[in-house]
Structures are given as C-alpha cells and as structure tokens.
Design a protein around this motif. Structure first.
Motif, PDB file in Angstrom:
ATOM      1  N   VAL A   1     -67.203  93.047  47.659  1.00  0.00           N
ATOM      2  CA  VAL A   1     -66.539  93.916  46.675  1.00  0.00           C
ATOM      3  C   VAL A   1     -65.589  93.086  45.798  1.00  0.00           C
ATOM      4  O   VAL A   1     -65.004  93.599  44.859  1.00  0.00           O
ATOM      5  N   GLN A   2     -65.442  91.794  46.159  1.00  0.00           N
ATOM      6  CA  GLN A   2     -64.517  90.937  45.406  1.00  0.00           C
ATOM      7  C   GLN A   2     -65.060  90.682  44.008  1.00  0.00           C
ATOM      8  O   GLN A   2     -66.232  90.353  43.842  1.00  0.00           O
TER       9      GLN A   2
ATOM     10  N   ASP B   1     -69.042  90.661  55.753  1.00  0.00           N
ATOM     11  CA  ASP B   1     -67.831  91.415  55.438  1.00  0.00           C
ATOM     12  C   ASP B   1     -67.663  91.449  53.916  1.00  0.00           C
ATOM     13  O   ASP B   1     -67.819  90.424  53.250  1.00  0.00           O
ATOM     14  N   SER B   2     -67.349  92.618  53.398  1.00  0.00           N
ATOM     15  CA  SER B   2     -67.291  92.765  51.936  1.00  0.00           C
ATOM     16  C   SER B   2     -66.092  92.066  51.309  1.00  0.00           C
ATOM     17  O   SER B   2     -65.979  91.999  50.094  1.00  0.00           O
ATOM     18  N   ALA B   3     -65.190  91.541  52.150  1.00  0.00           N
ATOM     19  CA  ALA B   3     -64.046  90.805  51.608  1.00  0.00           C
ATOM     20  C   ALA B   3     -64.426  89.384  51.203  1.00  0.00           C
ATOM     21  O   ALA B   3     -63.642  88.669  50.584  1.00  0.00           O
TER      22      ALA B   3
ATOM     23  N   ASP C   1     -66.579  81.803  48.515  1.00  0.00           N
ATOM     24  CA  ASP C   1     -66.923  81.734  49.943  1.00  0.00           C
ATOM     25  C   ASP C   1     -68.420  81.604  50.221  1.00  0.00           C
ATOM     26  O   ASP C   1     -68.826  80.780  51.050  1.00  0.00           O
TER      27      ASP C   1
ATOM     28  N   LEU D   1     -66.881 100.298  50.859  1.00  0.00           N
ATOM     29  CA  LEU D   1     -65.681 100.340  51.707  1.00  0.00           C
ATOM     30  C   LEU D   1     -65.621 101.597  52.561  1.00  0.00           C
ATOM     31  O   LEU D   1     -65.139 101.555  53.688  1.00  0.00           O
TER      32      LEU D   1
ATOM     33  N   SER E   1     -57.809  84.408  51.796  1.00  0.00           N
ATOM     34  CA  SER E   1     -59.266  84.544  51.826  1.00  0.00           C
ATOM     35  C   SER E   1     -59.715  84.938  53.230  1.00  0.00           C
ATOM     36  O   SER E   1     -59.303  84.324  54.209  1.00  0.00           O
ATOM     37  N   PHE E   2     -60.570  85.946  53.335  1.00  0.00           N
ATOM     38  CA  PHE E   2     -60.952  86.483  54.636  1.00  0.00           C
ATOM     39  C   PHE E   2     -61.690  85.454  55.480  1.00  0.00           C
ATOM     40  O   PHE E   2     -61.413  85.261  56.649  1.00  0.00           O
TER      41      PHE E   2
ATOM     42  N   PRO F   1     -58.850  91.620  56.125  1.00  0.00           N
ATOM     43  CA  PRO F   1     -59.273  91.380  54.732  1.00  0.00           C
ATOM     44  C   PRO F   1     -58.059  91.621  53.840  1.00  0.00           C
ATOM     45  O   PRO F   1     -57.932  92.658  53.204  1.00  0.00           O
TER      46      PRO F   1
ATOM     47  N   LEU G   1     -56.927  90.921  51.036  1.00  0.00           N
ATOM     48  CA  LEU G   1     -56.987  91.297  49.621  1.00  0.00           C
ATOM     49  C   LEU G   1     -58.092  92.296  49.314  1.00  0.00           C
ATOM     50  O   LEU G   1     -58.221  92.743  48.182  1.00  0.00           O
ATOM     51  N   ALA G   2     -58.893  92.616  50.329  1.00  0.00           N
ATOM     52  CA  ALA G   2     -60.040  93.494  50.050  1.00  0.00           C
ATOM     53  C   ALA G   2     -59.847  94.897  50.576  1.00  0.00           C
ATOM     54  O   ALA G   2     -60.725  95.740  50.439  1.00  0.00           O
TER      55      ALA G   2
END
Lengths: 423, 287
Positions: free
Chosen positions: A189-190, A244-246, A252, A398, B122-123, B143, B145-146
C-alpha cells in the motif's frame, strides 16, 4: 549641407548592408522542445538526443531538444503553464487513454490520425485505441510495457516449480512456496497506487469485457463481477500468499526478491530497470510469465501500459513536430528507440532482435497466441475516478472486511465523475 | 507637498514586492476557490461548490482531524519537551554539549529528516524493527508507517526529534534573562521547587512561551514535507493533513479550484487560532 548628405549616405549604406547580411544568413531554426519527466534510472534525455541526431542525419529536419523535469509534479505544473501560454512546447510526454481527455477537450493537442493512417499496417489496433479520444488519435507511441508476473527463477528451480498455465496451477505454485517459507507474491500500500495492480489484474482475468465496460462507466463497481474479483483477491490474502502490505515496491521488494524471500512480483516490464539497479539480473535471477485467467472464459489477456508523446495544437512548430512524428513512427526509428530504452518497439515491423531473450519470448507469446491487450486501469478510466479509487483499493488491502463499503464508495465516486464528464 | 509624499515613496518598492508576490496570489487563490479551474485554459464559476464538497467528504474530514492531532501533539511534545529539556540542561556540566546535540537535528531539512526516519521505520529493513528482532522482541515489530493511526505518531516522533531543539533554545533564552530576585525572595519565604516553577518561573516565561507556542501552532497547521516524504498521506489517504490534501488536490489531481478552497480554509483556521491565542496571552499580560 554637404555634411548632412554624407551622414545620410553612410546611414543608408549601413541599413542596406544589414538587410542584405540578415537575408543572406540562413535562418536559425531552434530545435523542437520535448518536455518530459523520465529522468533518473529511466534517463530519457540522452536517449532522445541520440534519436534527434539520427532524425536530423536521415531527414535534415529540425531536431528535438529534450527538457527534463526532476519530478512528475514539477513536470505536470510546468506543462500546464506551457500549454496555457501563447507558444507552448511543441512536444511532450503524457499518459494515454482517458488522461488525454482534458487536453483534447480544450483543443490543446494536435490530431495525429493522418500520421497513424500512414503507418496503419505497422501497429496493432489495440495499441492505437490507447491513444484515441472518440474517433481520432492524439498521440504517438513512445513506449509500451506489458504487465507480467516477475518470478525468481532460482526459487522456482529449488522447489521444482514452473510458470503456471492455469489458475489452479498458479494456486499450487503459491501453496508450495508458502509451505517452504517463501512469500509467494508482493503486495503493497506504500506509495498509494500499488493496490491498483491486484484490482486490475484479477478483474481482467475474471471478465475482461466487464473490465472495459466498467472503465467506460457502462458497468458498476457494485456489480457481481467486481464482488467476485474481490472474493478471489481475499482468498489469496487469507491463504497468506501476499507479503506484508507495509513493504515498499521500490525500497524493499527488489532486495527481498533478489534474496529469494519473495518469489513473485506483478508489475510492468519497466520494473526491470528497478531490479537491475538493485543488482537483480534478468535471465539470470528472474524471468516473467503472464498470469493465467481466474475464469477460463476470460481467455488470454494482458494489460498494456502505453506511453505517448503529444504535439501541441497551438505551437508555432506544429508542422515540424508532425514531420518528426511521421519519422518517429517508422519501423527503424521505433527499433532504435526500443533499443535505447530497453523496451519493446511499439511498431510491429521493427527489428526486435536486440531485445533480451525473456522480452523476445514474451512478445512472441503475446503476438503468437493473440493475447487480448487491455489498457491499464490508470489510463483506461477517468483520471478522477482512478485517483479516488486508489484509496479504496488500499482500504480493501488493509481492511478486507470493509469490501461492501469500498465497493459502494467506488461506485459513488464513479457516478459523480461520469455525471460531470457527460455535462 | 513633496516632503509629505517622499516617505511614502520609500515604501513603494517593498509594497510592490509584497503586493505582487503575496497579496495578488492570495486574491487569485480566493477567486480560484469559486471555480472549477484545472490549470489549463477553461474556468467555470461554481460559487461555493468546492467549500460544500470539502465539508461533506469523509476524506477531508479525516484530514482535518489529523491536522488537529498534529496541533495537539506539537504542543504536547516539542513545546513541553523543549521546556523540560531547557530546565534539565540549564546549569549542568557539559551544558553546551547537550544543547549542541539537541539542537543539531534542526540544522537538517525536514525532507532529509523524513527520509532518514522513513528508512528507520521501514517494516522489512528498518533499524527499529531489526533492533526489536535482535533483542528477542520480534513480536513487537510494527508497520510503523503503513498502519493508521500508528503512522501519525511515528511521524510526530520524527517531528519532535527535529523541532524540540529550537524550543529548548528559546526557553533557555527566557530562563537566562529572568531576574533572580523574585526567585531568591520566594526561596527565602520557603517556597518549594514546584511552587517556584508554577508561581514564578512559568508566569515570567510567558512572553517567550507566547512566541514558542505561536510558532509551534502555525508550523503544526502547515506541516507538509515530513508527511509527504514519509507516507505521502497514505495508506489510503488516512494520514493526510490539510496541507497535504491541498497539495494533492492542486498539484497531483489538478483540481485547482478545490485545492484553492482548502488553502483558504487552512489560512482562515491558522489566522483564527493564532489571533485568539495571541489575544488571550496579551489579555493575561495586562492583568
């Protein structure tokens, strides 16, 4: 009196000499500016300069002078200011599909249908459609990317996996990877826009006709086909097949993909430059395949991202730009451009032997097996709908339990913007 | 007559500069806010449609709420933190070193701060989660920032790290210029440290507190670069504040009329809050 006569004669002589010299000097023809935002790893400026040199050498025409902007935001602001001015930049990059609408409706871009008609047999009708508004064409192709599943070949080999041909095979690949501690697919989602990828990929593989109707406002975001797509997406999420959506797509994923911690990334073929910058090598470390249909009736579909160059209608150099456009669309020019940017030439008659093997295999499969090409979501629908939809796709990633609210909001936004567009 | 006019002539260049670069754009923004302008040629008047849309849209209401959270957090952390640090470091050994270290983050840009903290948060690869893993607290990985509203507090942490130094320096200035006699007199009368602080130090710090809180209020309303770099208002627009929403509507979506309306609302908000605050402080001073 004599003095006055002398002054008069000398002045007249100077004026006459200036006029003769001015007329005799060849007129300086400034190159055509081409505004763009493709800097950084993409680096279009030096490549456009090479194309300009070839164009001038081959045709004696007026070359192009690329004007690069450091960010997309800066580019868009400068472009709007230019287009609103009395003498706008003759050439500029933009986005295809409905992203052309506002420029066309304000009479700011030139109709290039005649140029396309001249090269009709060299381009697929599906590709031309991406550059059309109504019955006319308003842009020339500057790049074409296909949306594919990048996969780590070493990870696949380690678990005896092959690129899947059917959806069931695809699910088995994901299950095997998960069982062996490898995250099957990237999801993020970033950055705001990445959830759009799963939405469009799963929807075109459920019902591509419905997808195209939805993009044109002829279907609804609350229709059963959309619900079915969200259900398929949710099943994959619940099975733990996504990262993971983060996790960030650019910061990354390249390293995680290269290290074999994530096995697959669904992205446009331009992502090869991002992976390359992270030291992950095409052919050696990864390859790509086309995702099989979820619904077999959907057939073979691939999402296309077409990058255009547009010509300003009000530019004083419009005719010179049209002449350039004609040359640019030729097989030779497109082959050179494709080679320079490391992507597919848009012209089907261009020599593609310079492409790396995975690209050649991909284009042979798309053309040979007659894959249906559909426009990417970002360009396929109204810009306001696409922008507002991103937040909803992110909301679903999310909080997948909020799917009903997400669909309702998507539809409410679509109705609002289609109503405005039809006024 | 010339003698009367001449002083005003000296003002003309400055007035022209302010008029051209500040007042004219403000008036233009106000006019745009009543239109559907998209940065191209056409522009239609839509009167109050943009303002009505703003108050009806849940995205913008969340943006407003986030802005209030930032304002409250800025008062709670950088301002109070600055005061606390000023009281702690004053007069101790190596005071200059502590002041230097605490002030140093302010010398880098907010964008750089955002990038550094973005990497830290950062995750997958950030140092914070890696540290938690290394000390056996992997289950506490987040997470940062997410996830909303966690990401708001992660960004407020970065903001506090950078902003506290300036507030500390300003409070130290106030503490240093305070006369000692009232404090000595109160100590002789047997006042405790808490009473000294509450009844003498704080009231005497009022002028500098007015400045610190005023600056903090204005900065918190218009916070932009840190959020833009760290989350860009995401995920799903959940961490947007009014400045980000205004930028997004104006320069990403090119709904410039709408963006102009948000800019006007934000300007009115900042003006109203800072005027009320400064007036209140001035009234207290008079009493």
């Amino acid at each position: 009196m004599k003095r006055l006569r002398t002054v008069f004669v000398r002045t007249a002589f100077l004026v006459a000499a200036s006029v003769i010299l001015f007329a005799a000097t060849p007129a300086y023809t400034a190159p055509l500016t081409l505004m763009h935002d493709k800097g950084g790893d993409v680096g279009w400026t030096s490549r456009l300069e090479e194309m300009s040199k070839t164009y001038v050498d081959q045709t004696g025409g007026v070359g192009i002078a690329p004007t690069e902007f450091p960010s997309t935001d800066a580019f868009m602001t400068a472009l709007r200011a230019s287009l609103s001015s009395p003498d706008p930049s003759p050439l500029f990059t933009w986005w295809a599909g409905h992203r052309l609408d506002e420029f066309v409706s304000e009479g700011l871009v030139a109709n290039v249908s005649a140029v396309w008609d001249k090269h009709k047999s060299e381009y697929s009708p599906g590709l031309r459609k991406a550059y059309m508004v109504g019955k006319d064409t308003f842009a020339i192709p500057a790049g074409i990317a296909y949306w594919v599943m990048f996969y780590n070949t070493k990870v696949f080999a380690a678990y005896n996996l092959k690129p899947p041909e059917t959806w069931d095979q695809f699910l088995k690949v994901c299950a095997t990877l998960k069982a062996n501690g490898v995250v099957p697919m990237a999801e993020s989602v970033q950055g705001g826009w990445p959830p759009m990828v799963q939405f469009m990929e799963f929807l075109v593989r459920t019902d591509p006709d419905f997808y195209e109707s939805l993009m044109e406002g002829k279907a609804k975001y609350t229709d059963p086909q959309v619900r079915e797509m969200f259900r398929s997406w949710r099943k994959l999420m619940d099975a733990g097949y996504f990262s993971d959506s983060a996790t960030d797509l650019f910061a990354d994923f390249p390293r995680l993909f290269g290290a074999g911690k994530i096995a697959m990334i669904d992205m446009g073929t331009w992502y090869t430059s991002v992976l390359s910058a992270a030291g992950v090598k095409l052919g050696e470390d990864y390859d790509f395949f086309l995702i099989p249909p979820i619904n077999p009736k959907a057939g073979k579909v691939v999402i296309v991202e077409a990058t255009p160059i547009l010509i300003s209608e009000k530019s004083a150099d419009k005719q010179a730009a049209l002449k350039f456009a004609d040359w640019w669309m030729s097989p030779g020019a497109q082959a050179q451009w494709g080679k320079l940017i490391g992507q597919f030439p848009s012209n089907s008659k261009s020599d593609m032997s310079f492409l790396e093997k995975p690209f050649q295999t991909l284009i042979a499969k798309i053309n040979g097996e007659k894959y249906r090409q559909v426009n990417r979501f970002w360009e396929a629908t109204l810009p306001d709908i696409a922008s507002d939809a991103l937040a909803q796709f992110g909301e679903f990633v999310l909080h997948p339990d909020n799917v009903d609210a997400v669909m309702k909001t998507l539809q409410a936004n679509a109705e609002k913007y289609w109503a405005k567009a039809k006024k | 007559m010339w003698r009367k006019v001449t002083p005003y002539l000296y003002l003309v260049p400055a007035l022209a500069f302010v008029g051209f670069f500040l007042l004219a754009p403000m008036v233009r923004t106000l006019l745009y806010s009543f239109t559907d302008y998209r940065g191209l040629v056409s522009m239609n008047i839509v009167w109050l449609e943009n303002y009505v849309a703003f108050f009806n849209d849940p995205v913008f209401l969340r943006s407003f709420l986030n802005t209030l959270v930032w304002v409250a957090a800025t008062l709670a952390f950088p301002v109070l933190g600055g005061l606390l640090l000023a009281l702690l470091v004053r007069g101790i050994r190596l005071e200059e070193l502590y002041k230097f270290v605490i002030f140093l983050p302010l010398t880098i840009s907010f964008v750089t701060t955002g990038i550094i903290w973005g990497w830290m948060f950062s995750f997958q690869l950030g140092v914070i989660n890696r540290l938690l893993e290394a000390v056996g607290l992997a289950s506490f990985r987040q997470p940062w920032l997410a996830q909303y509203p966690l990401n708001n507090f992660s960004m407020i942490l970065a903001w506090t790290w950078q902003s506290t130094g300036l507030n500390m320096v300003l409070f130290l200035m106030g503490l240093t210029t305070m006369p000692n006699e009232p404090l000595e007199a109160a100590m002789i009368d047997g006042a405790s440290r808490a009473t000294l602080f509450r009844r003498i130090v704080l009231p005497m710090l009022r002028p500098i507190t007015t400045v610190v809180v005023g600056i903090a209020l204005i900065n918190s309303f218009k916070v932009f670069d840190l959020i833009y770099v760290m989350t860009n208002g995401g995920p799903a627009r959940k961490s947007e504040v009014l400045a980000i929403t205004m930028f997004r509507e104006s320069f990403t979506e090119y709904r410039m009329g709408y963006g102009a309306a948000i800019a006007i609302i934000l300007a009115i908000l900042i003006l109203a809050v800072s005027t009320i605050y400064v007036r209140q402080m001035a009234l207290k001073e008079e009493r």
